[in-house]
Motif scaffolding. Structure first.
Motif, mmCIF file in Angstrom:
data_model
loop_
_atom_site.group_PDB
_atom_site.id
_atom_site.type_symbol
_atom_site.label_atom_id
_atom_site.label_comp_id
_atom_site.label_asym_id
_atom_site.label_seq_id
_atom_site.Cartn_x
_atom_site.Cartn_y
_atom_site.Cartn_z
ATOM 1 N N UNK A 170 45.298 42.829 32.127
ATOM 2 C CA UNK A 170 44.679 43.556 31.824
ATOM 3 C C UNK A 170 44.547 43.137 34.028
ATOM 4 N N UNK A 171 44.816 44.003 34.786
ATOM 5 C CA UNK A 171 44.805 43.611 35.820
ATOM 6 C C UNK A 171 44.185 44.517 37.357
ATOM 7 N N UNK A 172 43.277 43.846 37.267
ATOM 8 C CA UNK A 172 42.199 44.392 38.675
ATOM 9 C C UNK A 172 43.081 44.467 39.911
ATOM 10 N N UNK A 173 42.930 45.465 40.892
ATOM 11 C CA UNK A 173 43.599 45.545 42.139
ATOM 12 C C UNK A 173 42.413 45.841 42.951
ATOM 13 N N UNK A 174 41.976 44.634 44.115
ATOM 14 C CA UNK A 174 40.852 44.875 45.173
ATOM 15 C C UNK A 174 40.862 45.366 46.650
ATOM 16 N N UNK A 175 40.645 46.144 46.682
ATOM 17 C CA UNK A 175 40.879 46.094 48.566
ATOM 18 C C UNK A 175 39.962 44.479 48.928
ATOM 19 N N UNK A 176 40.691 45.047 50.646
ATOM 20 C CA UNK A 176 40.013 43.775 50.644
ATOM 21 C C UNK A 176 38.631 44.017 52.132
ATOM 22 N N UNK A 177 38.976 44.793 53.180
ATOM 23 C CA UNK A 177 37.479 45.524 54.157
ATOM 24 C C UNK A 177 36.806 46.293 53.646
ATOM 25 N N UNK A 178 35.726 45.443 53.341
ATOM 26 C CA UNK A 178 34.545 46.334 52.964
ATOM 27 C C UNK A 178 34.404 46.753 51.148
ATOM 28 N N UNK A 179 34.904 45.193 51.281
ATOM 29 C CA UNK A 179 34.866 44.864 49.639
ATOM 30 C C UNK A 179 34.873 43.579 49.275
ATOM 31 N N UNK A 180 35.790 42.876 49.533
ATOM 32 C CA UNK A 180 35.533 41.313 49.591
ATOM 33 C C UNK A 180 35.379 41.083 51.870
ATOM 34 N N UNK A 181 35.588 41.549 52.036
ATOM 35 C CA UNK A 181 34.867 40.687 53.390
ATOM 36 C C UNK A 181 34.391 41.919 54.887
ATOM 37 N N UNK A 182 33.784 41.178 55.343
ATOM 38 C CA UNK A 182 32.384 42.219 56.248
ATOM 39 C C UNK A 182 33.109 42.890 57.473
#
Length: 222
Positions: free
Chosen positions: A25-37
């Motif tokens: 299984x694969x999780x594709x995740x954004x950075x700005x406003x998801x991982x980073x402020x």
């Protein structure tokens, strides 16, 4: 928050593609406003350079103002300031609360790829910054819509795939090119989150990582 980007998406193979494990299984995740402020850091950068953000709507264009004239700046100035921010302050962005812990937990269930719309010349710097925050995962510096990149990554994984992003147009892009991918709309900044509802093409809207983590683990069992 909508960030101006007039580039077309590059479909050139990325070295990260070689790291994808088929069947997992694969999780594709954004950075700005998801991982980073992102917005908090951008605000600090703008204030230091004579500008500020007025949160009237879920976009940057028209909401960045000149402090002296108290007037919105134009699109060209907005794009230039954001480019300068990434060039000079890409390492000055704090982690979103709970993101590192959640990804660590989820890494036991998903392989994780960070798909971030940052200029290619800061790709390595962003990756190293995320690593310093405890989020050492493969990163792709994307341009424009993320639909084709998500499609290609999911095809290599050939397994359940989830996509998380703060921008509604990115959910639409993924829905267009890879509708089988499960899409979660997340906006970490509370000021922005209240300005917009769930993206039309997202399956769910979850703004907190502790809730998202539990949701994604359960999702694998459905």
């Amino acid at each position: 928050m909508t960030r101006p980007n007039n580039s077309t998406q590059s479909l050139a193979p990325h070295k990260t593609y070689e790291l994808i494990i088929p069947g997992q299984p694969l999780l594709i995740v954004d950075a700005d406003e998801v991982l980073l402020q992102f917005v908090k850091a951008l605000e600090n950068f703008l204030l230091q350079n004579g500008y500020y953000i007025q949160f009237d709507s879920f976009q940057l264009s028209g909401n960045i103002r000149d402090k002296k004239q108290n007037k919105p700046i134009n699109q060209a100035q907005t794009s230039e300031l954001i480019a300068d921010f990434f060039t000079h302050d890409v390492e000055k962005v704090e982690a979103v609360s709970g993101a590192q812990k959640a990804l660590m937990e989820l890494s036991s269930f998903y392989q994780i790829v960070i798909l971030s719309n940052v200029p290619s010349h800061v790709e390595e710097r962003r990756k190293n910054h995320l690593k310093s925050l405890g989020m050492d995962y493969p990163l792709i510096a994307n341009s424009g819509g993320k639909g084709m990149a998500a499609k290609e990554l999911s095809a290599i994984a050939n397994a359940q795939t989830v996509f998380i992003d703060d921008l509604p147009p990115q959910h639409s892009s993924v829905a267009e090119h890879a509708n089988h991918i499960h899409r979660i709309h997340m906006i970490a900044d509370k000021r922005l989150a209240k300005l917009i509802g769930k993206a039309e093409d997202a399956h769910a809207r979850i703004d907190q990582w502790n809730t998202t983590s539990a949701y994604l683990i359960k999702h694998l069992k459905t």
